[in-house]
Design a protein around this motif. Structure first.
Motif, short mmCIF file in Angstrom:
data_model
loop_
_atom_site.label_atom_id
_atom_site.label_comp_id
_atom_site.label_asym_id
_atom_site.label_seq_id
_atom_site.Cartn_x
_atom_site.Cartn_y
_atom_site.Cartn_z
N ASP A 113 -30.25 78.56 89.94
CA ASP A 113 -31.56 78.54 89.28
C ASP A 113 -31.73 77.42 88.28
OD1 ASP A 113 -32.28 80.83 90.68
OD2 ASP A 113 -31.50 82.16 89.14
N SER A 114 -30.72 76.62 88.08
CA SER A 114 -30.80 75.57 87.06
C SER A 114 -29.98 74.35 87.50
CB SER A 114 -30.29 76.09 85.72
OG SER A 114 -28.91 76.39 85.83
N MET A 115 -30.11 73.30 86.72
CA MET A 115 -29.34 72.09 86.94
C MET A 115 -29.03 71.46 85.59
SD MET A 115 -32.11 69.15 87.82
CE MET A 115 -30.99 67.90 87.45
N LYS A 116 -27.95 70.71 85.53
CA LYS A 116 -27.60 69.97 84.34
C LYS A 116 -27.18 68.57 84.75
CE LYS A 116 -26.09 73.63 81.28
NZ LYS A 116 -24.99 74.18 80.49
N VAL A 117 -27.62 67.60 83.98
CA VAL A 117 -27.22 66.22 84.17
C VAL A 117 -26.41 65.82 82.95
CG1 VAL A 117 -28.02 63.86 84.50
CG2 VAL A 117 -29.32 65.75 85.46
N TRP A 118 -25.16 65.43 83.18
CA TRP A 118 -24.25 65.02 82.11
C TRP A 118 -24.10 63.51 82.18
CZ3 TRP A 118 -21.91 68.65 78.83
CH2 TRP A 118 -22.11 69.98 79.19
N VAL A 119 -24.61 62.81 81.17
CA VAL A 119 -24.53 61.35 81.12
C VAL A 119 -23.57 60.98 80.00
CG1 VAL A 119 -25.83 59.22 80.81
CG2 VAL A 119 -26.92 61.18 81.90
N CYS A 120 -22.49 60.30 80.37
CA CYS A 120 -21.46 59.92 79.40
C CYS A 120 -21.98 58.79 78.51
CB CYS A 120 -20.20 59.50 80.13
SG CYS A 120 -18.85 59.08 79.03
N ILE A 121 -21.73 58.93 77.22
CA ILE A 121 -22.13 57.91 76.25
C ILE A 121 -20.98 56.93 76.08
CG2 ILE A 121 -22.88 57.49 73.89
CD1 ILE A 121 -23.86 60.43 73.85
N PRO A 122 -21.20 55.64 76.32
CA PRO A 122 -20.13 54.66 76.14
C PRO A 122 -19.72 54.55 74.68
CG PRO A 122 -22.00 53.70 77.31
CD PRO A 122 -22.43 55.03 76.82
N LEU A 135 -32.71 56.08 78.88
CA LEU A 135 -32.74 57.55 78.80
C LEU A 135 -34.01 58.15 79.40
CD1 LEU A 135 -31.12 58.32 75.35
CD2 LEU A 135 -30.16 58.64 77.63
N ASP A 136 -35.16 57.54 79.16
CA ASP A 136 -36.40 58.08 79.74
C ASP A 136 -36.43 57.90 81.25
OD1 ASP A 136 -37.31 58.81 77.24
OD2 ASP A 136 -38.33 56.90 76.90
N CYS A 151 -37.16 68.88 84.70
CA CYS A 151 -36.11 68.37 83.81
C CYS A 151 -36.64 68.25 82.38
CB CYS A 151 -35.64 67.02 84.33
SG CYS A 151 -34.06 66.52 83.69
N SER A 152 -35.86 68.75 81.43
CA SER A 152 -36.26 68.69 80.02
C SER A 152 -35.72 67.41 79.39
CB SER A 152 -35.72 69.90 79.27
OG SER A 152 -34.30 69.83 79.21
N SER A 153 -36.02 67.22 78.13
CA SER A 153 -35.50 66.05 77.43
C SER A 153 -34.01 66.24 77.15
CB SER A 153 -36.27 65.82 76.14
OG SER A 153 -36.07 66.91 75.27
N HIS A 154 -33.35 65.18 76.76
CA HIS A 154 -31.91 65.22 76.60
C HIS A 154 -31.50 65.74 75.22
CE1 HIS A 154 -33.02 61.36 74.80
NE2 HIS A 154 -31.93 61.48 74.06
N THR A 155 -30.34 66.34 75.18
CA THR A 155 -29.69 66.72 73.92
C THR A 155 -28.29 66.13 73.95
OG1 THR A 155 -28.88 68.80 74.87
CG2 THR A 155 -30.96 68.87 73.67
N TYR A 161 -24.89 62.96 76.90
CA TYR A 161 -26.29 63.37 76.83
C TYR A 161 -26.48 64.37 77.97
CZ TYR A 161 -27.48 59.49 73.72
OH TYR A 161 -27.55 58.63 72.68
N VAL A 162 -27.08 65.53 77.67
CA VAL A 162 -27.26 66.58 78.66
C VAL A 162 -28.74 66.81 78.88
CG1 VAL A 162 -26.77 68.97 79.25
CG2 VAL A 162 -25.11 67.67 77.94
N TYR A 163 -29.15 66.71 80.13
CA TYR A 163 -30.50 67.06 80.56
C TYR A 163 -30.40 68.40 81.26
CZ TYR A 163 -31.79 62.17 79.89
OH TYR A 163 -32.03 60.93 79.37
#
Length: 168
Positions: A113-122, A135-136, A151-155, A161-163
């Motif tokens: 029912d959900s998804m997460k996008v994990w973007v590694c911060i250099p 990011l946008d 998709c929501s904004s990132h935290t 950074y997690v979407y």
């Protein structure tokens, strides 16, 4: 990285089976043939159990979709090398290399029912600045992969950074 672990394990087991076949065909190191075969079978069992454990919560189709969309997102975010006009060779840009190497830890995880996008911060200021400018675009790119999730904004969570996305 955890999504690609079974793929690496299965590739390693295929490589070990090839080494075992070479040992058998060339009659070299015959005393190690059974050990190599047992290691190959063990890695293959580990790969199958890893796929089962990773896909048990989210389903095998979502696991495969996570692998596919993770590769697409990494290709989208990757910075291309620039070419020197005078020598026609690629320029070495350390900030760009740090940015591209941080993308190996970026992944998309689909659940039922959900998804997460994990973007590694250099860990480099200039590379982080390049990521911050994208990011946008990340949210728009991920929502173009599927129309089932919003998709929501990132935290920020630690060095990621997690979407978060919910099903429509």
């Amino acid at each position: 990285m955890k999504l690609f672990l079974p793929i690496y394990e299965s590739l390693a087991s295929v490589l070990i089976f090839c080494v075992d076949w070479l040992i058998h065909q060339l009659n070299l190191f015959m005393q190690y043939q059974t050990i190599v075969l047992i290691i190959g079978i063990g890695l293959l069992i580990l790969a199958v159990s890893s796929v089962y454990l990773l896909s048990r919560r989210r389903g095998f189709v979502n696991y495969c979709k996570s692998l596919n969309d993770t590769g697409r997102l990494r290709r989208f975010l990757r910075q291309q090398n620039s070419i020197n006009d005078f020598t026609s060779k690629t320029k070495v840009n350390l900030d760009q290399r740090i940015y591209n190497s941080a993308l190996w830890y970026t992944y998309i995880d689909y659940a039922e029912d959900s998804m997460k996008v994990w973007v590694c911060i250099p860990n480099n200021f200039k590379a982080k600045k390049v990521l911050d400018s994208n990011l946008d675009n990340i949210a728009q790119e991920v929502s173009s992969y599927t129309d089932k999730y919003i998709c929501s904004s990132h935290t920020r969570k630690g060095s990621f950074y997690v979407y978060k996305g919910e099903k429509k």
